[in-house]
Design a protein around this motif. Structure first.
Motif, PDB file in Angstrom:
ATOM      1  N   UNK A 217       0.803  -1.221   0.000  1.00 20.47           N
ATOM      2  CA  UNK A 217       0.000   0.000   0.000  1.00 20.47           C
ATOM      3  C   UNK A 217       0.839   1.276   0.000  1.00 20.47           C
ATOM      4  N   UNK A 218       2.142   1.156   0.121  1.00 19.81           N
ATOM      5  CA  UNK A 218       3.001   2.321   0.114  1.00 19.81           C
ATOM      6  C   UNK A 218       3.407   2.740  -1.292  1.00 19.81           C
ATOM      7  N   UNK A 231       3.343  10.106  -3.243  1.00 26.54           N
ATOM      8  CA  UNK A 231       4.151   9.333  -2.302  1.00 26.54           C
ATOM      9  C   UNK A 231       3.351   9.054  -1.028  1.00 26.54           C
ATOM     10  N   UNK A 232       3.508   7.846  -0.501  1.00 28.12           N
ATOM     11  CA  UNK A 232       2.754   7.447   0.698  1.00 28.12           C
ATOM     12  C   UNK A 232       3.580   6.443   1.485  1.00 28.12           C
ATOM     13  N   UNK A 233       3.827   6.768   2.754  1.00 26.50           N
ATOM     14  CA  UNK A 233       4.621   5.898   3.611  1.00 26.50           C
ATOM     15  C   UNK A 233       3.757   5.447   4.787  1.00 26.50           C
ATOM     16  N   UNK A 234       3.093   4.293   4.649  1.00 25.24           N
ATOM     17  CA  UNK A 234       2.195   3.826   5.716  1.00 25.24           C
ATOM     18  C   UNK A 234       2.962   3.185   6.866  1.00 25.24           C
ATOM     19  N   UNK A 271      -6.333   1.761   4.086  1.00 24.89           N
ATOM     20  CA  UNK A 271      -7.545   2.366   3.542  1.00 24.89           C
ATOM     21  C   UNK A 271      -7.318   3.763   2.997  1.00 24.89           C
ATOM     22  N   UNK A 272      -6.287   4.469   3.527  1.00 21.64           N
ATOM     23  CA  UNK A 272      -6.002   5.832   3.087  1.00 21.64           C
ATOM     24  C   UNK A 272      -5.009   5.881   1.929  1.00 21.64           C
ATOM     25  N   UNK A 273      -4.444   4.750   1.572  1.00 23.66           N
ATOM     26  CA  UNK A 273      -3.407   4.705   0.544  1.00 23.66           C
ATOM     27  C   UNK A 273      -3.914   5.247  -0.790  1.00 23.66           C
ATOM     28  N   UNK A 274      -3.070   5.952  -1.544  1.00 28.83           N
ATOM     29  CA  UNK A 274      -3.480   6.395  -2.885  1.00 28.83           C
ATOM     30  C   UNK A 274      -3.700   5.227  -3.843  1.00 28.83           C
ATOM     31  N   UNK A 275      -3.215   4.035  -3.504  1.00 28.51           N
ATOM     32  CA  UNK A 275      -3.466   2.859  -4.327  1.00 28.51           C
ATOM     33  C   UNK A 275      -4.868   2.313  -4.123  1.00 28.51           C
ATOM     34  N   UNK A 276      -5.505   2.679  -3.012  1.00 27.34           N
ATOM     35  CA  UNK A 276      -6.823   2.154  -2.675  1.00 27.34           C
ATOM     36  C   UNK A 276      -7.907   2.960  -3.372  1.00 27.34           C
TER      37      UNK A 276
END
Length: 292
Positions: A217-218, A231-234, A271-276
């Motif tokens: 999900x990152x 960019x997203x760092x879960x 759930x907040x990922x930009x991939x979701x």
């Protein structure tokens, strides 16, 4: 034998979770059998599931079903395998292996050899617009993740003959094989719904470490520069909750039709990922199986 029938087609549930990218490994109930004997079910069906976890599009694919259990406690259930070590009728535990499928730019699985599965198990052809999007890659610019062999253990305990609490811990997923997932659940063993029908219910939640969420999900800075995603760092923590129902229709002494419905909602950083694209998804499957 009733306990075994409750989960005789848990392979279908495992296969369903595999299609969405997460192994919700279910272990068949302990079934004491004469030494040297085995119990085996095999079959084939269809499944409709999200193209990848969090995807807003779906695909229909073939669903192989396999479950084998030997008298020594060893079992194979779909893409997982393990061994019952407990001799207690109310507790089950033992080692567990499971294969986590890979993910390519189209969002479908990568086999152990790195080959995308979208052209192998797709049943329904995509619409022209969707096909173009699939070919161009819904996850274009994201790193591909190969199939992973996960190693862990399971522990189940029965509250009474009808209900059991389940847990499994698997490690080895993700880009660097360092992702880990803990599944906790409760299951209502199959109850009679007519002369030939059995229904079982389940509910649970999944917790993952940071490395697991980062892999699936990152979005790294490098991936962000070559993809359409920010960019997203879960971090780690609670990833999802899920509900399931299975209906087994006993057609005869050796044949069974098993249908499965699972609803899953991504939570937290997943759930907040930009991939979701869609945080809640349904997986529906039905398969015909033969008992050998």
């Amino acid at each position: 034998m009733n306990k075994l029938l409750s989960f005789v087609l848990s392979a279908g549930a495992v296969a369903g979770s595999l299609a969405s990218g997460t192994v919700l490994a279910q272990t068949p109930a302990t079934n004491p059998m004469p030494d040297g004997s085995r119990d085996m079910y095999a079959g084939l069906g269809l499944q409709s599931a999200a193209r990848y976890e969090g995807s807003g599009s779906r695909r229909v694919s073939a669903l192989p079903v396999l479950q084998v259990q030997w008298s020594n406690g060893v079992f194979v259930s779909g893409m997982s395998a393990g061994m019952h070590l407990s001799s207690s009728p109310t507790v089950e535990y033992g080692p567990l292996l499971a294969i986590q499928p890979g993910r390519d730019e189209s969002g479908t699985g990568l086999g152990a050899d790195g080959v995308g599965a979208s052209g192998l198990n797709g049943i329904a052809p995509a619409a022209p617009g969707e096909k173009a999007m699939i070919l161009s890659g819904r996850l274009a610019g994201m790193d591909e993740i190969g199939a992973r062999l996960q190693v862990g253990a399971f522990y189940n305990t029965y509250l009474n003959p009808q209900w059991r609490l389940t847990s499994s811990l698997l490690a080895g997923a993700g880009k660097d094989h360092d992702g880990a997932r803990l599944d906790l659940g409760v299951q209502r063993l199959a109850f009679v719904a007519g002369e030939r029908h059995r229904v079982s219910l389940s509910a649970g939640l999944g917790l993952v470490n940071r490395q697991y969420n980062e892999s699936y999900f990152g979005v790294t800075q490098a991936e962000s520069m070559r993809s359409r995603f920010a960019a997203w760092q879960p971090g780690g923590g609670l990833q999802d909750v899920h509900l399931g129902a299975r209906w087994n229709w006993v057609l005869g002494p050796s044949w069974m039709l098993s249908s499965n419905l699972q609803a899953k909602r991504l939570l937290g950083d997943a759930g907040k990922s930009p991939l979701t694209e869609r945080s809640t998804n349904l997986t529906v499957s039905t398969a015909l199986a033969y008992r050998f």
